[in-house]
Design a protein around this motif. Structure first.
Motif, PDB file in Angstrom:
ATOM      1  N   ASP A   2       0.856  -1.201   0.000  1.00  0.00           N
ATOM      2  CA  ASP A   2       0.000   0.000   0.000  1.00  0.00           C
ATOM      3  C   ASP A   2       0.882   1.238   0.000  1.00  0.00           C
ATOM      4  O   ASP A   2       1.956   1.240   0.577  1.00  0.00           O
ATOM      5  CB  ASP A   2      -0.856   0.047   1.280  1.00  0.00           C
ATOM      6  CG  ASP A   2      -1.981  -0.961   1.212  1.00  0.00           C
ATOM      7  OD1 ASP A   2      -2.374  -1.318   0.080  1.00  0.00           O
ATOM      8  OD2 ASP A   2      -2.427  -1.398   2.288  1.00  0.00           O
ATOM      9  N   TRP A   3       0.409   2.310  -0.652  1.00  0.00           N
ATOM     10  CA  TRP A   3       1.133   3.582  -0.660  1.00  0.00           C
ATOM     11  C   TRP A   3       0.712   4.354   0.591  1.00  0.00           C
ATOM     12  O   TRP A   3      -0.154   5.219   0.556  1.00  0.00           O
ATOM     13  CB  TRP A   3       0.823   4.347  -1.947  1.00  0.00           C
ATOM     14  CG  TRP A   3       1.746   5.494  -2.199  1.00  0.00           C
ATOM     15  CD1 TRP A   3       1.467   6.804  -1.958  1.00  0.00           C
ATOM     16  CD2 TRP A   3       3.066   5.447  -2.720  1.00  0.00           C
ATOM     17  NE1 TRP A   3       2.548   7.576  -2.302  1.00  0.00           N
ATOM     18  CE2 TRP A   3       3.552   6.763  -2.770  1.00  0.00           C
ATOM     19  CE3 TRP A   3       3.920   4.412  -3.148  1.00  0.00           C
ATOM     20  CZ2 TRP A   3       4.830   7.093  -3.231  1.00  0.00           C
ATOM     21  CZ3 TRP A   3       5.177   4.741  -3.606  1.00  0.00           C
ATOM     22  CH2 TRP A   3       5.628   6.060  -3.644  1.00  0.00           C
ATOM     23  N   SER A   4       1.320   3.978   1.747  1.00  0.00           N
ATOM     24  CA  SER A   4       0.861   4.538   3.016  1.00  0.00           C
ATOM     25  C   SER A   4       1.805   5.615   3.514  1.00  0.00           C
ATOM     26  O   SER A   4       3.027   5.450   3.466  1.00  0.00           O
ATOM     27  CB  SER A   4       0.756   3.398   4.041  1.00  0.00           C
ATOM     28  OG  SER A   4       1.239   3.821   5.287  1.00  0.00           O
ATOM     29  N   GLU A   5       1.218   6.706   4.007  1.00  0.00           N
ATOM     30  CA  GLU A   5       2.002   7.860   4.466  1.00  0.00           C
ATOM     31  C   GLU A   5       2.978   7.513   5.589  1.00  0.00           C
ATOM     32  O   GLU A   5       3.953   8.222   5.809  1.00  0.00           O
ATOM     33  CB  GLU A   5       1.082   8.983   4.951  1.00  0.00           C
ATOM     34  CG  GLU A   5       0.264   9.639   3.844  1.00  0.00           C
ATOM     35  CD  GLU A   5       1.114  10.231   2.730  1.00  0.00           C
ATOM     36  OE1 GLU A   5       2.146  10.838   3.046  1.00  0.00           O
ATOM     37  OE2 GLU A   5       0.766  10.066   1.539  1.00  0.00           O
ATOM     38  N   ASP A   7       4.784   4.824   5.723  1.00  0.00           N
ATOM     39  CA  ASP A   7       5.887   4.004   5.216  1.00  0.00           C
ATOM     40  C   ASP A   7       7.119   4.873   4.942  1.00  0.00           C
ATOM     41  O   ASP A   7       7.020   5.951   4.367  1.00  0.00           O
ATOM     42  CB  ASP A   7       5.432   3.314   3.916  1.00  0.00           C
ATOM     43  CG  ASP A   7       6.435   2.303   3.452  1.00  0.00           C
ATOM     44  OD1 ASP A   7       6.241   1.114   3.731  1.00  0.00           O
ATOM     45  OD2 ASP A   7       7.430   2.708   2.816  1.00  0.00           O
ATOM     46  N   LYS A   8       8.286   4.396   5.385  1.00  0.00           N
ATOM     47  CA  LYS A   8       9.525   5.186   5.243  1.00  0.00           C
ATOM     48  C   LYS A   8       9.874   5.446   3.773  1.00  0.00           C
ATOM     49  O   LYS A   8      10.345   6.516   3.408  1.00  0.00           O
ATOM     50  CB  LYS A   8      10.693   4.459   5.928  1.00  0.00           C
ATOM     51  CG  LYS A   8      10.626   4.498   7.444  1.00  0.00           C
ATOM     52  CD  LYS A   8      11.177   5.831   7.968  1.00  0.00           C
ATOM     53  CE  LYS A   8      11.200   5.896   9.480  1.00  0.00           C
ATOM     54  NZ  LYS A   8       9.881   6.083  10.101  1.00  0.00           N
ATOM     55  N   LEU A   9       9.661   4.429   2.936  1.00  0.00           N
ATOM     56  CA  LEU A   9       9.999   4.614   1.521  1.00  0.00           C
ATOM     57  C   LEU A   9       9.066   5.635   0.870  1.00  0.00           C
ATOM     58  O   LEU A   9       9.488   6.477   0.074  1.00  0.00           O
ATOM     59  CB  LEU A   9       9.923   3.271   0.787  1.00  0.00           C
ATOM     60  CG  LEU A   9      10.615   3.207  -0.563  1.00  0.00           C
ATOM     61  CD1 LEU A   9      11.137   1.787  -0.803  1.00  0.00           C
ATOM     62  CD2 LEU A   9       9.703   3.587  -1.705  1.00  0.00           C
ATOM     63  N   VAL A  10       7.793   5.590   1.252  1.00  0.00           N
ATOM     64  CA  VAL A  10       6.824   6.558   0.734  1.00  0.00           C
ATOM     65  C   VAL A  10       7.236   7.975   1.168  1.00  0.00           C
ATOM     66  O   VAL A  10       7.176   8.929   0.391  1.00  0.00           O
ATOM     67  CB  VAL A  10       5.402   6.219   1.226  1.00  0.00           C
ATOM     68  CG1 VAL A  10       4.436   7.351   0.903  1.00  0.00           C
ATOM     69  CG2 VAL A  10       4.936   4.918   0.593  1.00  0.00           C
ATOM     70  N   GLN A  11       7.701   8.103   2.405  1.00  0.00           N
ATOM     71  CA  GLN A  11       8.130   9.425   2.898  1.00  0.00           C
ATOM     72  C   GLN A  11       9.349   9.934   2.118  1.00  0.00           C
ATOM     73  O   GLN A  11       9.452  11.114   1.802  1.00  0.00           O
ATOM     74  CB  GLN A  11       8.457   9.351   4.390  1.00  0.00           C
ATOM     75  CG  GLN A  11       7.211   9.220   5.257  1.00  0.00           C
ATOM     76  CD  GLN A  11       7.528   8.845   6.693  1.00  0.00           C
ATOM     77  OE1 GLN A  11       8.687   8.858   7.110  1.00  0.00           O
ATOM     78  NE2 GLN A  11       6.502   8.500   7.443  1.00  0.00           N
ATOM     79  N   HIS A  12      10.241   9.014   1.803  1.00  0.00           N
ATOM     80  CA  HIS A  12      11.427   9.403   1.034  1.00  0.00           C
ATOM     81  C   HIS A  12      11.021   9.896  -0.362  1.00  0.00           C
ATOM     82  O   HIS A  12      11.478  10.936  -0.837  1.00  0.00           O
ATOM     83  CB  HIS A  12      12.382   8.205   0.933  1.00  0.00           C
ATOM     84  CG  HIS A  12      13.697   8.531   0.324  1.00  0.00           C
ATOM     85  ND1 HIS A  12      14.590   7.576  -0.070  1.00  0.00           N
ATOM     86  CD2 HIS A  12      14.272   9.716   0.008  1.00  0.00           C
ATOM     87  CE1 HIS A  12      15.666   8.148  -0.588  1.00  0.00           C
ATOM     88  NE2 HIS A  12      15.496   9.451  -0.552  1.00  0.00           N
ATOM     89  N   ALA A  13      10.132   9.128  -1.000  1.00  0.00           N
ATOM     90  CA  ALA A  13       9.657   9.530  -2.332  1.00  0.00           C
ATOM     91  C   ALA A  13       8.947  10.877  -2.253  1.00  0.00           C
ATOM     92  O   ALA A  13       9.101  11.745  -3.123  1.00  0.00           O
ATOM     93  CB  ALA A  13       8.722   8.465  -2.892  1.00  0.00           C
ATOM     94  N   ASP A  14       8.196  11.071  -1.179  1.00  0.00           N
ATOM     95  CA  ASP A  14       7.428  12.295  -1.012  1.00  0.00           C
ATOM     96  C   ASP A  14       8.347  13.514  -0.854  1.00  0.00           C
ATOM     97  O   ASP A  14       8.067  14.592  -1.369  1.00  0.00           O
ATOM     98  CB  ASP A  14       6.497  12.163   0.199  1.00  0.00           C
ATOM     99  CG  ASP A  14       5.453  13.267   0.192  1.00  0.00           C
ATOM    100  OD1 ASP A  14       4.832  13.458  -0.872  1.00  0.00           O
ATOM    101  OD2 ASP A  14       5.292  13.943   1.230  1.00  0.00           O
TER     102      ASP A  14
END
Ligand SMILES: *Cc1c(COP(=O)(O)O)cnc(C)c1O
Length: 401
Positions: A2-5, A7-14
């Motif tokens: 899931d693209w969850s806020e 998630d560390k990887l999602v935060q990095h991409a963000d």
């Protein structure tokens, strides 16, 4: 996933989305623009607009050279567009051997090896030459690919102050003499345009029995009367043990090389992982690179034009009051200060059809954001004047001159 806020990887991409997005909203984002046409290199077309190119690595203006293009086309006709795999097994063509002989002759070395990129060359060569029990010593401003090679090697990693001989001497003196000691430096520093003190560095390596590797990504074709690079520039021969360079800048192809003693090249051809586990240079790129080395020697006026143009561009910028830092080559940094000022300077230039790009932190120290402007042998004196006029306007707009 899931693209969850959370998630560390999602935060990095963000983080990267936010950083680029903010600039895009303000029309300050000029990275990753597709160029549509090259017009021989000094001019390019971007979204239908013709611009003067002041961010090119094609220092001698060899992109699109008819003889180089013809060599690439002939290689495709003869061999196709790829190879049978990695060099060690079925990937080597007679063409690769010819290219390596050409490079060895050009660099006054016994032998040479090529890899599929300059980045990969540094990664693989440094990590083959040194390991856990060894020490690798770098100039603080060395290119990222050298740094990555040092980290990959697992060797003790020491750095000395930029182009500072006493600090290199101290660093060598405190390094462990039991293991291999390897000093790696750029010949011309890619963000600053200054030249390493090769005579001094080579003498210290001799004194401390250390190996010397020099990355000539920005000195090949640029330094020396005939463009052979930094040794020719200083009137030295065989001062460097491991002569590294890329085939993607002055040489309008892709790939990297190392030239040196035949025993070292033999070792790299059997022990460096990028040679063994990654595919060979495609025939067209190998043929183009070989032809380009020949063109440099056959058309020495290009090397002379490059130094003339570099002097005109650098002196012009200095006279306008810009801080061009310590450059003495065709790489001319234009110091802007904080990142935002470099973005704004870029915007003014790009809106007036000068293609130039900013370099910001962390690629350069905070507060030293700059335009990394480059001039080539392909520019005419009038084109350089035109660019200087735009730089003057832009510099006054953002308040750095
Ligand atoms: C560009 C560059 C490289 C990497 O070369 P590529 O062929 O683009 O992968 C290595 N070292 C230096 C100093 C460079 O500027």
């Amino acid at each position: 996933m899931d693209w969850s806020e959370e998630d560390k990887l999602v935060q990095h991409a963000d983080y990267w989305l936010q950083r680029a997005g903010g600039l895009k909203d303000e029309d300050l984002y000029f990275y990753n623009q597709p160029l549509e046409e090259l017009h021989g290199g000094a001019r390019v077309a971007v979204r239908g607009r013709e611009m003067l190119m002041f961010a090119s690595y094609s220092y001698l203006g060899l992109l699109g050279h008819p003889r180089i293009n013809a060599a690439a086309t002939a290689a495709v006709d003869k061999y196709g567009t790829g190879t049978h795999g990695v060099r060690l097994l079925a990937g080597t063509l007679r063409l690769h051997e010819e290219l390596e002989e050409t490079i060895a002759n050009f660099k006054h070395a016994e032998a040479a090896i090529t890899f599929s990129s300059g980045y990969v060359t540094n990664l693989s060569v440094v990590s083959t030459l040194v390991g856990r029990h060894d020490t690798v010593i770098c100039d603080k401003l060395n290119h990222a690919s050298i740094v990555d090679g040092c980290l990959l090697s697992g060797a003790k990693f020491l750095r000395f102050k930029h182009n500072d001989l006493p600090d290199l001497d101290r660093t060598l003196a405190k390094s462990d003499p039991k293991g291999v000691r390897l000093v790696v430096v750029d010949a011309v520093f890619s963000m600053d345009g200054d030249v390493i003190n090769l005579p001094g560095v080579a003498a210290l390596c001799k004194k401390h029995h250390a190996w010397l590797m020099v990355d000539e990504a920005h000195s090949l074709g640029m330094l020396g009367k005939t463009g052979r690079g930094i040794e020719e520039h200083f009137g030295m021969d065989n001062a460097i043990d491991i002569k590294m360079g890329t085939l993607s800048k002055t040489i309008p192809s892709v790939g990297g090389y190392v030239a040196g003693r035949k025993e070292l090249i033999h070792m790299l051809k059997h022990a460096s992982r990028a040679f063994i586990f990654s595919a060979a240079l495609p025939p067209a790129q190998a043929a183009a690179a070989k032809a380009a080395f020949e063109v440099i020697l056959d058309e020495p006026e290009r090397v002379a034009a490059l130094s003339r143009n570099a002097a005109q561009f650098m002196n012009g910028l200095k006279q306008l009051g810009f801080d061009t830092m310590r450059t003495s080559t065709a790489i001319v940094p234009v110091l802007c200060g904080v990142d935002m000022r470099a973005y704004e300077m870029t915007q003014h230039c790009q809106h007036r059809d000068i293609f130039v790009l900013p370099v910001v932190s962390p690629a350069v120290p905070d507060g030293q954001a700059r335009l990394r402007a480059t001039v080539t042998a392909g520019h005419s004196p009038q084109e350089i004047e035109q660019a200087l006029d735009v730089f003057e306007f832009a510099g006054k707009q953002v308040g750095i001159i």
